[in-house]
Design a protein around this motif. Structure first.
Motif, mmCIF file in Angstrom:
data_model
loop_
_atom_site.group_PDB
_atom_site.id
_atom_site.type_symbol
_atom_site.label_atom_id
_atom_site.label_comp_id
_atom_site.label_asym_id
_atom_site.label_seq_id
_atom_site.Cartn_x
_atom_site.Cartn_y
_atom_site.Cartn_z
ATOM 1 N N SER A 72 28.539 -97.107 27.771
ATOM 2 C CA SER A 72 29.039 -97.853 26.622
ATOM 3 C C SER A 72 28.695 -97.122 25.334
ATOM 4 O O SER A 72 27.623 -96.550 25.199
ATOM 5 C CB SER A 72 28.430 -99.251 26.600
ATOM 6 N N ARG A 73 29.610 -97.151 24.389
ATOM 7 C CA ARG A 73 29.364 -96.567 23.070
ATOM 8 C C ARG A 73 28.529 -97.494 22.205
ATOM 9 O O ARG A 73 28.025 -97.101 21.163
ATOM 10 C CB ARG A 73 30.692 -96.305 22.366
ATOM 11 N N VAL A 74 28.422 -98.753 22.635
ATOM 12 C CA VAL A 74 27.689 -99.758 21.876
ATOM 13 C C VAL A 74 26.806 -100.537 22.854
ATOM 14 O O VAL A 74 27.286 -100.998 23.888
ATOM 15 C CB VAL A 74 28.640 -100.734 21.155
ATOM 16 N N ASP A 75 25.536 -100.671 22.521
ATOM 17 C CA ASP A 75 24.601 -101.455 23.326
ATOM 18 C C ASP A 75 24.017 -102.576 22.492
ATOM 19 O O ASP A 75 24.204 -102.619 21.273
ATOM 20 C CB ASP A 75 23.466 -100.568 23.852
ATOM 21 N N LEU A 129 25.906 -96.563 19.080
ATOM 22 C CA LEU A 129 25.476 -97.701 18.274
ATOM 23 C C LEU A 129 24.716 -98.708 19.119
ATOM 24 O O LEU A 129 25.064 -98.936 20.285
ATOM 25 C CB LEU A 129 26.691 -98.393 17.646
ATOM 26 N N THR A 130 23.707 -99.314 18.533
ATOM 27 C CA THR A 130 22.985 -100.416 19.172
ATOM 28 C C THR A 130 22.930 -101.565 18.191
ATOM 29 O O THR A 130 22.472 -101.407 17.051
ATOM 30 C CB THR A 130 21.557 -99.994 19.564
ATOM 31 N N VAL A 131 23.409 -102.721 18.628
ATOM 32 C CA VAL A 131 23.355 -103.929 17.813
ATOM 33 C C VAL A 131 21.965 -104.534 17.983
ATOM 34 O O VAL A 131 21.517 -104.781 19.107
ATOM 35 C CB VAL A 131 24.434 -104.951 18.234
ATOM 36 N N ASP A 132 21.284 -104.759 16.869
ATOM 37 C CA ASP A 132 19.960 -105.366 16.873
ATOM 38 C C ASP A 132 19.989 -106.567 15.940
ATOM 39 O O ASP A 132 20.989 -106.810 15.254
ATOM 40 C CB ASP A 132 18.921 -104.330 16.409
ATOM 41 N N VAL A 133 18.917 -107.309 15.898
ATOM 42 C CA VAL A 133 18.805 -108.458 15.005
ATOM 43 C C VAL A 133 17.434 -108.394 14.334
ATOM 44 O O VAL A 133 16.443 -108.017 14.955
ATOM 45 C CB VAL A 133 19.020 -109.791 15.769
ATOM 46 N N VAL A 134 17.425 -108.702 13.042
ATOM 47 C CA VAL A 134 16.183 -108.694 12.264
ATOM 48 C C VAL A 134 16.137 -109.943 11.390
ATOM 49 O O VAL A 134 17.173 -110.559 11.110
ATOM 50 C CB VAL A 134 16.062 -107.433 11.372
ATOM 51 N N ALA A 135 14.949 -110.296 10.973
ATOM 52 C CA ALA A 135 14.789 -111.427 10.062
ATOM 53 C C ALA A 135 15.428 -111.085 8.721
ATOM 54 O O ALA A 135 15.420 -109.936 8.292
ATOM 55 C CB ALA A 135 13.310 -111.739 9.870
ATOM 56 N N GLY A 136 15.988 -112.087 8.089
ATOM 57 C CA GLY A 136 16.606 -111.889 6.779
ATOM 58 C C GLY A 136 17.998 -112.470 6.756
ATOM 59 O O GLY A 136 18.633 -112.646 7.775
#
Length: 124
Positions: free
Chosen positions: A3-6, A84-91
């Motif tokens: 996958s090009r995106v994880d 690309l890797t989709v992540d999540v952060v506070a904010g």
């Protein structure tokens, strides 16, 4: 083909919770400034794609249905050599992306593709 995106585990967990609330989801990555350069998550079909967009991946994971990841073709011209890797952060993110009320935001972590990946995606 890989996958090009994880997704990170945190992003996958959030997507499962968001789908339970909003139904099937989709991502769109534009090349805009500010929040427009963040991956935006919408209920599937709420963002209308066109020939100006390319589907980079279909993301899968436990607890949610497959999620299409789209990018504007103009942005793809700059990012085609990256994984690309989709992540999540506070904010707080964009008010248009479904995670905004959660006090978190999605973001993209990227790296240059390996030579093997470039060959796999016919980019050499």
């Amino acid at each position: 083909m890989g996958s090009r995106v994880d997704l990170t585990a945190a992003a996958a967990e959030l997507l499962a919770r968001l789908e339970a609330r909003h139904g099937p989801l989709m991502f769109h990555q534009s090349g805009g400034c500010c929040d427009g350069s963040s991956p935006m998550c919408f209920p599937a079909g709420d963002f209308v794609t066109s020939e100006a967009d390319i589907r980079l991946a279909t993301l899968t994971g436990e607890g949610f249905t497959p999620i299409e990841f789209w990018m504007s073709t103009a942005q793809y011209a700059y990012w085609k050599h990256t994984h690309l890797t989709v992540d999540v952060v506070a904010g707080r993110g964009s008010g248009f992306s479904v995670e905004a009320p959660e006090g978190v935001r999605f973001l993209i972590r990227s790296r240059l593709m390996t030579e093997e990946e470039l060959i796999e995606y016919d980019l050499l």
